[in-house]
Motif scaffolding. Structure first.
Motif, short mmCIF file in Angstrom:
data_model
loop_
_atom_site.label_atom_id
_atom_site.label_comp_id
_atom_site.label_asym_id
_atom_site.label_seq_id
_atom_site.Cartn_x
_atom_site.Cartn_y
_atom_site.Cartn_z
N ASN A 195 17.20 -10.09 -28.88
CA ASN A 195 18.04 -8.96 -29.31
C ASN A 195 17.20 -7.77 -29.73
OD1 ASN A 195 20.42 -10.35 -28.82
ND2 ASN A 195 20.59 -11.11 -30.92
N ASP A 196 16.08 -8.04 -30.41
CA ASP A 196 15.18 -6.94 -30.80
C ASP A 196 14.66 -6.21 -29.57
OD1 ASP A 196 15.36 -7.65 -33.51
OD2 ASP A 196 13.66 -9.05 -33.37
N LYS B 255 17.22 -3.96 -27.68
CA LYS B 255 17.45 -2.67 -28.33
C LYS B 255 16.41 -1.64 -27.87
CE LYS B 255 19.50 -4.62 -32.53
NZ LYS B 255 19.28 -4.87 -34.00
N PRO C 155 16.89 -1.87 -22.79
CA PRO C 155 18.25 -2.36 -22.49
C PRO C 155 18.36 -3.26 -21.26
CG PRO C 155 18.31 -0.05 -23.13
CD PRO C 155 16.86 -0.41 -22.99
#
Length: 374
Positions: free
Chosen positions: A27-28, A31, A34
């Motif tokens: 998830n990091d 961000k 994409p």
């Protein structure tokens, strides 16, 4: 087609290696990039620019993407500690911090040589000496100090400031930090690195972990000074009550103990004062006091172990971070800031190069230098 839009086939295992090493989650990464999930599945191929951006963000050479095997990064200096519970992230941050200071050292060493500086008189002065008391007395003489020098200071931080001023007068560079440069997301834990020394003939560098207690910082500082005098680069984290598995590291520890808790003075005081009071007098932790009692034959091993097990093994610095412009010069090193500013004035270093070496932007650099020179 522009070079930056060319899509490349790469070794996808580099992605997971870099992410795990940096302690990031998927998830990091998403961000920041994409389309990262599509890169991994092969639905989309990253462009050359995207790969370069990724390698810069995760601090590894762009060329790694095109190798079958990721090269092992050799340690710049040995790092001694008693256990191997370090995560990949922790070891990576320690490695990066050492590399950062080594880069600064390379520059300032060349700068001093170009300006006609002599080799540093402290480096290797006792390289061939093994007698602890001889080395201790030599270091005291070098800095014009006497046994019990720290008694003149109320707090360990006062003693630290005095020693740092003596070191900087002798072209020994000192930096206090607990993260890589100024990145709070890249901590350097005390149990992995309390401090280290990078020996150089012209510009020896000392790093002290500022998240450690002030008494521990003082002991580490004196320990690293010993490294300079015997000319041995290394670092250490937690080592509990065991002895270092290295002759030179053991020697530096014994020198530091004698410089801070000299046997002759201590044996007399130990009969009179409590361990807590002795800790305050000598500006060292109660663990060091206990160890000195054991080494001086004042307590048996069973008493030492019983008391040692009741003491906290790590005590954090409780003074807090404070104002950025007060803390930052210590993170970079006041001596280094002065050298960078002098080189800019002499037109031997561009402003951009100076900002890079200091790890701050131009307006911040100017304000920091103004404060240091004031």
């Amino acid at each position: 087609m522009a070079v930056q839009s060319i899509k490349l086939d790469v070794n996808k295992s580099v992605f997971s290696w870099a992410i795990n090493r940096a302690g990031f989650t998927i998830n990091d990464v998403v961000k920041l990039f994409p389309k990262f999930v599509q890169w991994e599945t092969g639905e989309v191929s990253p462009t050359a620019k995207q790969l370069k951006d990724f390698s810069q963000k995760f601090h590894f050479p762009f060329g790694y993407f095109f190798l079958n095997t990721i090269p092992q990064q050799p340690a710049i200096i040995p790092m001694f500690r008693s256990f191997e519970e370090a995560t990949v992230l922790d070891d990576f941050n320690v490695h990066e911090l050492v590399k950062l200071l080594a880069e600064r050292q390379d520059w300032v060493s060349e700068y001093l040589k170009e300006n006609g500086a002599d080799k540093n008189a402290a480096v290797g002065l006792y390289k061939n000496e093994n007698n602890v008391k001889n080395i201790k007395n030599g270091i005291l003489s070098f800095f014009n100090l006497e046994d019990g020098w720290q008694f003149a200071f109320k707090k360990p931080e006062d003693a630290i400031r005095h020693i740092v001023s003596l070191l900087e007068e002798n072209n020994i560079f000192v930096t206090f930090n607990s993260v890589v440069n100024f990145d709070a997301h890249r901590p350097v834990p005390v149990n992995l690195c309390r401090g280290f020394c990078l020996v150089d003939d012209y510009a020896p560098f000392i790093f002290i972990n500022s998240s450690d207690s002030k008494k521990a910082q003082l002991f580490t500082l004196i320990h690293e000074i010993a490294h300079i005098f015997i000319s041995f680069s290394s670092g250490y984290g937690d080592f509990g009550i065991e002895e270092f598995d290295n002759d030179k590291e053991r020697l530096c520890d014994k020198i530091a103990a004698e410089l801070l808790v000299p046997t002759e003075l201590f044996v007399n005081n130990a009969q009179t004062f409590s361990d807590e009071k002795l800790s305050a007098i000598y500006k060292v932790s109660e663990i060091v006091i206990l160890r000195r009692k054991l080494d001086c034959g004042l307590i048996p091993k069973e008493v030492f172990f019983a008391m040692y097990n009741q003491l906290p093994k790590f005590q954090k610095n409780t003074s807090g971070g404070g104002d950025f412009y007060r803390v930052a010069p210590n993170r970079i090193g006041k001596k280094l800031l002065r050298c960078l500013n002098n080189a800019m004035v002499e037109r031997k270093l561009t402003p951009i190069e100076a900002y890079h070496l200091a790890g701050v932007k131009g307006d911040v650099f100017t304000k920091l230098v103004t404060g240091v020179l004031a």
